[in-house]
Design a protein around this motif. Structure first.
Motif, PDB file in Angstrom:
ATOM      1  N   LYS A  48       0.815  -1.207   0.000  1.00 57.79           N
ATOM      2  CA  LYS A  48       0.000   0.000   0.000  1.00 57.79           C
ATOM      3  C   LYS A  48       0.855   1.266   0.000  1.00 57.79           C
ATOM      4  O   LYS A  48       0.516   2.251  -0.645  1.00 57.79           O
ATOM      5  N   LYS A  49       1.974   1.205   0.726  1.00 51.98           N
ATOM      6  CA  LYS A  49       2.831   2.386   0.816  1.00 51.98           C
ATOM      7  C   LYS A  49       4.210   1.967   1.291  1.00 51.98           C
ATOM      8  O   LYS A  49       4.343   1.060   2.115  1.00 51.98           O
ATOM      9  N   TYR A  82       9.992   3.312  -6.225  1.00 52.83           N
ATOM     10  CA  TYR A  82       9.176   4.436  -5.782  1.00 52.83           C
ATOM     11  C   TYR A  82       7.978   4.628  -6.713  1.00 52.83           C
ATOM     12  O   TYR A  82       8.099   4.597  -7.935  1.00 52.83           O
ATOM     13  N   ASN A  83       6.804   4.809  -6.123  1.00 56.00           N
ATOM     14  CA  ASN A  83       5.571   5.035  -6.866  1.00 56.00           C
ATOM     15  C   ASN A  83       4.866   6.242  -6.254  1.00 56.00           C
ATOM     16  O   ASN A  83       4.369   6.185  -5.113  1.00 56.00           O
ATOM     17  N   LYS A  84       4.831   7.335  -6.981  1.00 52.01           N
ATOM     18  CA  LYS A  84       4.268   8.574  -6.458  1.00 52.01           C
ATOM     19  C   LYS A  84       2.764   8.468  -6.247  1.00 52.01           C
ATOM     20  O   LYS A  84       2.214   8.959  -5.254  1.00 52.01           O
ATOM     21  N   THR A  85       2.066   7.813  -7.177  1.00 51.71           N
ATOM     22  CA  THR A  85       0.610   7.687  -7.057  1.00 51.71           C
ATOM     23  C   THR A  85       0.215   6.833  -5.857  1.00 51.71           C
ATOM     24  O   THR A  85      -0.900   6.958  -5.343  1.00 51.71           O
ATOM     25  N   ARG A  86       1.079   5.979  -5.429  1.00 51.80           N
ATOM     26  CA  ARG A  86       0.789   5.127  -4.274  1.00 51.80           C
ATOM     27  C   ARG A  86       1.015   5.874  -2.966  1.00 51.80           C
ATOM     28  O   ARG A  86       0.588   5.411  -1.898  1.00 51.80           O
ATOM     29  N   GLY A  87       1.686   7.006  -3.026  1.00 50.99           N
ATOM     30  CA  GLY A  87       1.947   7.789  -1.820  1.00 50.99           C
ATOM     31  C   GLY A  87       3.247   7.445  -1.139  1.00 50.99           C
ATOM     32  O   GLY A  87       3.389   7.691   0.074  1.00 50.99           O
ATOM     33  N   ASP A  88       4.222   6.872  -1.863  1.00 54.49           N
ATOM     34  CA  ASP A  88       5.499   6.510  -1.260  1.00 54.49           C
ATOM     35  C   ASP A  88       6.269   7.753  -0.834  1.00 54.49           C
ATOM     36  O   ASP A  88       6.115   8.843  -1.408  1.00 54.49           O
TER      37      ASP A  88
END
Length: 479
Positions: free
Chosen positions: A360-361, A409-415
């Motif tokens: 999730k994050k 790293y995934n920006k849309t996932r909120g990392d």
């Protein structure tokens, strides 16, 4: 022997002792008296048997003890009941009787297996045979479950319904299991499922969900299948820790050559997992329909129908066609055409089962050390002191990008990724090793290998001092 003289000597001896010697002497007397009392009053089970007797069976249930005593009386063997679960027989027949009684299936907690069919009974009804089979099946399953390591005793009860020719009134078989778990042991979730499957596959028309398991305290086991079992929680925690540790090691291995070693970078990764298991089914219809079949119906009719003689009833209408009765209508024409086309509606059904865990994050924190350079004296020579030089913003941005690529790293996932630069331990004079360790660290480092030897040496020194300061002076005064 003069008792008064002996008592006076003891009194004078006690008065001549110091206060410490009196305390040590009193403690020694109490220890010796307690030890002798323990030897006198404590009796092991084997010591209370008497001469010529040995333990035949120990820790048996009352029902098994009754069967053993009944068999010993039948064989004419003398016996002693030491405790409720301990039976002793003469030592010269203990092994013979143990083998003979064990051959009869005793002790087995009075459970009877398929050996009940070894003896053929004439005149037994079908109902009696079914009861014997059910009893034998329960006994065999109980023995099998008792062979498991954590279980000390087990009882299986099976309920088989009567057969019916009507499907609406047909019932499934059910079973209940009572297990006595050993002290310090615990049944895992897999073991509980294994016991239920063992019983369900041994009985016809018995499903695993119809098998109930309870422990000796009446607490149901395996009823938390829909909840979070302890084994599932352990596996989830282990999976989370392993995943985070692998990412941390990857970050350190990537940044170590850049910052100057593994000891100059610290990485911590925290992953928020979603362990919920979800199954989804999707159906997709194809908008481009394809004709599957086509039906065409065509009817065509030409020409008129035959004239029918008609008119007013009477003589003229009965003499056939006459002038004036011929129809002046044109011939009849009929046409019909219809077409039916059936289109094939194609669809795709997809069943998707989620993974064991979904990320999730990801939160990552990285701390790196800076650079160091030697300072110079006023005369231009190198000084022994080191000066800390922090990393530039460009270097921190590059490290940040490397970390993002490493952890996925995934920006849309909120990392989140945080890279910080701080001064670590100052280096030593040579610039390659940390500062000198403390005095206690050195002692621990050099004396750690010989710590076990020092322990026994310290005990020996204490015993020697005790002998010199207490036992030897006391012995001299006693003599």
């Amino acid at each position: 022997m003069d008792i008064k003289l002996f008592l006076s000597q003891i009194t004078s001896l006690v008065q001549g002792l110091s206060r410490k010697q009196k305390i040590v002497s009193l403690i020694s007397v109490f220890v010796v008296i307690g030890f002798l009392s323990f030897l006198i009053f404590f009796k092991s089970p084997s010591s209370s048997l008497g001469n010529g007797y040995s333990v035949l069976f120990d820790n048996t249930t009352p029902s098994d003890s009754a069967l053993i005593i009944q068999q010993l009386e039948k064989d004419g063997v003398a016996y002693k009941v030491v405790h409720e679960g301990t039976i002793a027989v003469p030592s010269n027949v203990v092994y013979k009787e143990r083998i003979a009684i064990s051959a009869l299936g005793i002790p087995k907690n009075s459970k009877v297996g398929f050996e009940i069919f070894d003896k053929t009974e004439f005149g037994s009804t079908d109902f009696e045979q079914q009861i014997k089979y059910l009893r034998a099946l329960e006994g065999e399953l109980s023995r099998t479950i008792e062979d498991l390591k954590p279980i000390e005793n087990a009882s299986v009860h099976i309920a088989i319904p009567k057969e019916s020719v009507f499907a609406a009134t047909k019932q499934d078989a059910t079973a209940s299991i009572v297990v006595d778990i050993k002290k310090g042991s615990k049944l895992s979730h897999k073991q509980i499922v294994g016991i239920k499957n063992l019983v369900s596959f041994s009985v016809v028309n018995l499903k695993a969900q119809n098998v109930k398991l309870v422990n000796q305290n009446g607490v149901p086991l395996g009823e938390e299948d829909g909840l979070f079992s302890s084994d599932l929680i352990k596996s989830q925690i282990q999976y989370k820790q392993t995943y985070e540790t692998n990412l941390e090691d990857k970050i350190i291995n990537v940044l170590a050559p850049i910052v100057g070693g593994n000891d100059k970078v610290v990485a911590k990764v925290t992953i928020d997992f979603d362990f919920s298991q979800k199954d989804s089914v999707s159906e997709v219809y194809d908008p481009n329909s394809v004709p599957r079949s086509e039906q065409s119906v065509e009817e065509k009719k030409t020409g008129g129908s035959t004239n029918v003689v008609g008119g007013v009833p009477g003589a003229i209408s009965n003499i056939g066609p006459v002038q004036g009765l011929k129809s002046q209508k044109n011939g009849e024409k009929y046409q019909k055409s219809s077409t039916t086309t059936n289109y094939e509606i194609s669809k795709t059904t997809t069943k998707i089962k989620n993974e064991f865990a979904t990320i999730k994050k990801i939160s990552t924190a990285v701390v790196v050390d800076g650079d160091y350079e030697k300072t110079k004296n006023k005369d231009g020579g190198d000084n022994q002191k080191l000066k800390y030089i922090p990393l530039t913003k460009e270097q921190l941005v590059q490290i940040d990008n490397i970390v993002k690529q490493t952890v996925g790293y995934n920006k849309t996932r909120g990392d989140e990724v945080t890279v910080s630069n701080f001064e670590f331990k100052p280096l030593a004079k040579n610039g390659s090793q940390p500062v000198t360790k403390t005095f206690m660290d050195k002692i621990g480092f050099y004396f750690a290998p010989i710590a076990p030897v020092l322990k026994y040496l310290f005990v020996a020194i204490l015993l020697f001092i005790f002998y010199k300061k207490v036992i030897a002076p006391f012995s001299q005064k006693m003599l």
